[in-house]
Design a protein around this motif. Structure first.
Motif, PDB file in Angstrom:
ATOM      1  N   GLY A   1       0.781  -1.229   0.000  1.00 58.63           N
ATOM      2  CA  GLY A   1       0.000   0.000   0.000  1.00 58.63           C
ATOM      3  C   GLY A   1       0.811   1.275   0.000  1.00 58.63           C
ATOM      4  N   ASP A   2       2.130   1.176   0.165  1.00 51.02           N
ATOM      5  CA  ASP A   2       3.003   2.345   0.222  1.00 51.02           C
ATOM      6  C   ASP A   2       4.068   2.266  -0.869  1.00 51.02           C
ATOM      7  N   PRO A   3       4.692   3.390  -1.215  1.00 51.72           N
ATOM      8  CA  PRO A   3       5.777   3.351  -2.202  1.00 51.72           C
ATOM      9  C   PRO A   3       7.069   2.814  -1.604  1.00 51.72           C
ATOM     10  N   LEU A   4       7.976   2.456  -2.483  1.00 58.12           N
ATOM     11  CA  LEU A   4       9.312   2.014  -2.097  1.00 58.12           C
ATOM     12  C   LEU A   4      10.054   3.133  -1.374  1.00 58.12           C
ATOM     13  N   SER A   5      10.903   2.767  -0.405  1.00 55.85           N
ATOM     14  CA  SER A   5      11.793   3.730   0.235  1.00 55.85           C
ATOM     15  C   SER A   5      13.136   3.051   0.500  1.00 55.85           C
ATOM     16  N   PHE A   6      14.120   3.865   0.822  1.00 48.93           N
ATOM     17  CA  PHE A   6      15.442   3.363   1.203  1.00 48.93           C
ATOM     18  C   PHE A   6      15.878   4.099   2.459  1.00 48.93           C
ATOM     19  N   TYR A   7      16.569   3.371   3.354  1.00 54.58           N
ATOM     20  CA  TYR A   7      17.128   4.060   4.518  1.00 54.58           C
ATOM     21  C   TYR A   7      18.386   3.345   5.002  1.00 54.58           C
ATOM     22  N   LEU A   8      19.244   4.123   5.648  1.00 52.87           N
ATOM     23  CA  LEU A   8      20.369   3.577   6.395  1.00 52.87           C
ATOM     24  C   LEU A   8      19.932   3.404   7.837  1.00 52.87           C
ATOM     25  N   GLN A   9      20.270   2.272   8.428  1.00 52.47           N
ATOM     26  CA  GLN A   9      19.971   1.993   9.830  1.00 52.47           C
ATOM     27  C   GLN A   9      21.290   1.848  10.569  1.00 52.47           C
ATOM     28  N   THR A  10      21.517   2.679  11.573  1.00 52.69           N
ATOM     29  CA  THR A  10      22.778   2.631  12.318  1.00 52.69           C
ATOM     30  C   THR A  10      22.540   3.093  13.745  1.00 52.69           C
ATOM     31  N   PRO A  11      23.174   2.454  14.720  1.00 55.33           N
ATOM     32  CA  PRO A  11      22.998   2.902  16.105  1.00 55.33           C
ATOM     33  C   PRO A  11      23.632   4.263  16.364  1.00 55.33           C
ATOM     34  N   ASN A  12      24.697   4.579  15.632  1.00 55.70           N
ATOM     35  CA  ASN A  12      25.397   5.858  15.815  1.00 55.70           C
ATOM     36  C   ASN A  12      25.953   6.312  14.471  1.00 55.70           C
ATOM     37  N   THR A  13      25.323   7.298  13.891  1.00 56.96           N
ATOM     38  CA  THR A  13      25.810   7.750  12.591  1.00 56.96           C
ATOM     39  C   THR A  13      27.080   8.566  12.750  1.00 56.96           C
ATOM     40  N   PRO A  14      28.085   8.295  11.921  1.00 56.65           N
ATOM     41  CA  PRO A  14      29.301   9.116  11.968  1.00 56.65           C
ATOM     42  C   PRO A  14      29.169  10.393  11.149  1.00 56.65           C
ATOM     43  N   MET A  15      28.055  10.531  10.418  1.00 58.42           N
ATOM     44  CA  MET A  15      27.907  11.669   9.519  1.00 58.42           C
ATOM     45  C   MET A  15      27.311  12.875  10.216  1.00 58.42           C
ATOM     46  N   GLN A  16      27.734  14.021   9.780  1.00 62.20           N
ATOM     47  CA  GLN A  16      27.214  15.289  10.260  1.00 62.20           C
ATOM     48  C   GLN A  16      25.839  15.538   9.639  1.00 62.20           C
ATOM     49  N   ALA A  17      24.956  16.170  10.379  1.00 65.94           N
ATOM     50  CA  ALA A  17      23.660  16.534   9.818  1.00 65.94           C
ATOM     51  C   ALA A  17      23.861  17.541   8.692  1.00 65.94           C
ATOM     52  N   GLY A  18      22.991  17.490   7.701  1.00 69.11           N
ATOM     53  CA  GLY A  18      23.084  18.429   6.586  1.00 69.11           C
ATOM     54  C   GLY A  18      22.793  17.739   5.269  1.00 69.11           C
ATOM     55  N   ARG A  19      23.610  18.013   4.254  1.00 68.09           N
ATOM     56  CA  ARG A  19      23.390  17.471   2.916  1.00 68.09           C
ATOM     57  C   ARG A  19      24.606  16.636   2.505  1.00 68.09           C
ATOM     58  N   ALA A  20      24.325  15.387   2.114  1.00 72.18           N
ATOM     59  CA  ALA A  20      25.385  14.499   1.653  1.00 72.18           C
ATOM     60  C   ALA A  20      25.346  14.392   0.134  1.00 72.18           C
ATOM     61  N   LEU A  21      26.513  14.295  -0.458  1.00 69.88           N
ATOM     62  CA  LEU A  21      26.599  14.062  -1.898  1.00 69.88           C
ATOM     63  C   LEU A  21      26.410  12.572  -2.161  1.00 69.88           C
ATOM     64  N   LEU A  22      25.519  12.259  -3.084  1.00 73.67           N
ATOM     65  CA  LEU A  22      25.290  10.878  -3.492  1.00 73.67           C
ATOM     66  C   LEU A  22      25.890  10.684  -4.872  1.00 73.67           C
ATOM     67  N   THR A  23      26.823   9.750  -4.969  1.00 73.75           N
ATOM     68  CA  THR A  23      27.453   9.457  -6.254  1.00 73.75           C
ATOM     69  C   THR A  23      27.317   7.969  -6.557  1.00 73.75           C
ATOM     70  N   SER A  24      27.572   7.627  -7.814  1.00 69.64           N
ATOM     71  CA  SER A  24      27.613   6.232  -8.236  1.00 69.64           C
ATOM     72  C   SER A  24      29.031   5.947  -8.694  1.00 69.64           C
ATOM     73  N   GLN A  25      29.733   5.116  -7.923  1.00 75.93           N
ATOM     74  CA  GLN A  25      31.149   4.837  -8.164  1.00 75.93           C
ATOM     75  C   GLN A  25      31.314   3.474  -8.842  1.00 75.93           C
ATOM     76  N   PRO A  26      32.333   3.331  -9.685  1.00 78.30           N
ATOM     77  CA  PRO A  26      32.607   1.996 -10.238  1.00 78.30           C
ATOM     78  C   PRO A  26      33.229   1.107  -9.160  1.00 78.30           C
ATOM     79  N   PRO A  27      32.927  -0.181  -9.165  1.00 78.81           N
ATOM     80  CA  PRO A  27      33.607  -1.086  -8.223  1.00 78.81           C
ATOM     81  C   PRO A  27      35.077  -1.222  -8.604  1.00 78.81           C
ATOM     82  N   VAL A  28      35.865  -1.734  -7.697  1.00 79.51           N
ATOM     83  CA  VAL A  28      37.314  -1.824  -7.933  1.00 79.51           C
ATOM     84  C   VAL A  28      37.648  -2.678  -9.146  1.00 79.51           C
ATOM     85  N   TRP A  29      36.766  -3.609  -9.519  1.00 77.27           N
ATOM     86  CA  TRP A  29      37.047  -4.479 -10.650  1.00 77.27           C
ATOM     87  C   TRP A  29      36.490  -3.928 -11.978  1.00 77.27           C
ATOM     88  N   ARG A  30      35.896  -2.696 -11.928  1.00 73.10           N
ATOM     89  CA  ARG A  30      35.362  -2.076 -13.152  1.00 73.10           C
ATOM     90  C   ARG A  30      35.750  -0.609 -13.216  1.00 73.10           C
TER      91      ARG A  30
END
Length: 281
Positions: free
Chosen positions: A53-82
Motif C-alpha cells: 500500500g506504500d511506495p518504495l523507500s530506502f534508509y540507512l539503519q545505524t545505532p550511531n551515525t558518523p555523519m554530520q547533519a546536513g546534505r550528503a553528496l550521493l554518487t555512483s562509483q565503479p567497483p574496484v574491478w570495473r
C-alpha cells in the motif's frame, strides 16, 4: 573494504563498505512487505523497504551515525574491478542525526536500485560529525544484488493492496437517502477483506452506522441500521466470520457526528457514514 581510513589532500576519509567476500543482499519477502538488506560493517544496514500500500523507500539503519547533519553528496562509483566505468553524481540527500540518518523517497530509491543492478557502488559522502576535516563515505556493494533484486520483483507482485495502518480505521461515506453499496464502496471493503484474510492477527471488527442531522431522527436511526448492516452483510458474504463483527448504529445523534453543528451540505456529507475499525491481537 570493511572500514578504511585514508588521508588525502582534502583531509581524512573514513569509508564504510562491505568486503567482496562478505558483501551480499538479503531479500525478505511476504504479502505485507518486501525488503532488501545489506550489512555494512562498522555502520549498520542499508535497507530497501516496500510495504503493502506504500511506495518504495530506502534508509540507512545505524545505532550511531558518523555523519554530520546536513546534505550528503550521493554518487555512483565503479567497483574496484570495473574502474573503466565513470563516476556519476546523483545529487544531494538529507542527513539527520538519528538511527535512520538517511531516508530516500521512491524515485531516489529506484535510482539506487538501477545503479546497483548495473554493477555500480552508490556512495554517500558527508563530513564527520566529530571532525570537519574528516569525510565519511558509505558505499553499497552490488555483489549478489541481481538475484536479490529479482526476488524483490517477485515479492512486490504479490503485495497486498493495503497495509494495516491504511485500513485500521476506515470510513464508508454515503449519499443522501442511499441504502445500497456502490461498486466503489465494495472495492473499499474488498481491500479490507483481502487484508484480513491474509493477517491472522485480525481478531474483530467494530462497524458503526451514522447519518447526518437532516430529516426525522427516527427514520435516520433506521437508515443508519440499514447502512451498517449493508456493510456487515457484504463482509460476511465475502468470507469474514460473522462472529468477528460487532455492528451498531446511532442515527443522527449529535454527540456522534464529526461536525456537530451542520451548516452546509459538506458538513452533512462528513456525518453520513459507516465506520469500520479493525481489532488486531
Amino acid at each position: 573494504m570493511t572500514f578504511v581510513t585514508s588521508t588525502a589532500s582534502a583531509g581524512t576519509v573514513s569509508s564504510y563498505y562491505a568486503d567482496i567476500d562478505v558483501a551480499g543482499w538479503q531479500a525478505d519477502s511476504s504479502v505485507f512487505e518486501c525488503l532488501l538488506v545489506q550489512q555494512i560493517p562498522g555502520l549498520g544496514q542499508a535497507v530497501f523497504y516496500h510495504q503493502a500500500g506504500d511506495p518504495l523507500s530506502f534508509y540507512l539503519q545505524t545505532p550511531n551515525t558518523p555523519m554530520q547533519a546536513g546534505r550528503a553528496l550521493l554518487t555512483s562509483q565503479p567497483p574496484v574491478w570495473r574502474q573503466e566505468l565513470e563516476v556519476r553524481d546523483l545529487g544531494y540527500v538529507d542527513v539527520a542525526i538519528s538511527q535512520q540518518p538517511v531516508t530516500l523517497d521512491a524515485q531516489r530509491s529506484r535510482l539506487l536500485m538501477a545503479e546497483l543492478d548495473r554493477g555500480m557502488v552508490p556512495t554517500l559522502m558527508r563530513r564527520a560529525w566529530f571532525n570537519d576535516q574528516e569525510s565519511i563515505h558509505v558505499g553499497l556493494s552490488p555483489v549478489h544484488f541481481s538475484d536479490a533484486y529479482a526476488e524483490y520483483h517477485q515479492c512486490i507482485a504479490g503485495l497486498l493492496p493495503v497495509n494495516f495502518a491504511q485500513i485500521e480505521r476506515s470510513t464508508v461515506f454515503w449519499q443522501p437517502n442511499q441504502r445500497e453499496l456502490t461498486d466503489d464502496m465494495k472495492a473499499q471493503l474488498d481491500d479490507i477483506i483481502t487484508y484480513t484474510q491474509a493477517d491472522p492477527r485480525v481478531s474483530g471488527f467494530e462497524v458503526n452506522g451514522f447519518t447526518d442531522g437532516a430529516g426525522n431522527p427516527r427514520e435516520n436511526f433506521e437508515l443508519s441500521r440499514i447502512r451498517a448492516f449493508a456493510v456487515h452483510q457484504y463482509l460476511v458474504e465475502n468470507g469474514i466470520n460473522e462472529d468477528m463483527l460487532n455492528t451498531r448504529f446511532f442515527g443522527s445523534a449529535p454527540q456522534f457526528r464529526i461536525v456537530e453543528q451542520e451548516r452546509s451540505a459538506a458538513d452533512r456529507d462528513r456525518n453520513r457514514r459507516v465506520t469500520i475499525r479493525l481489532l488486531r491481537d
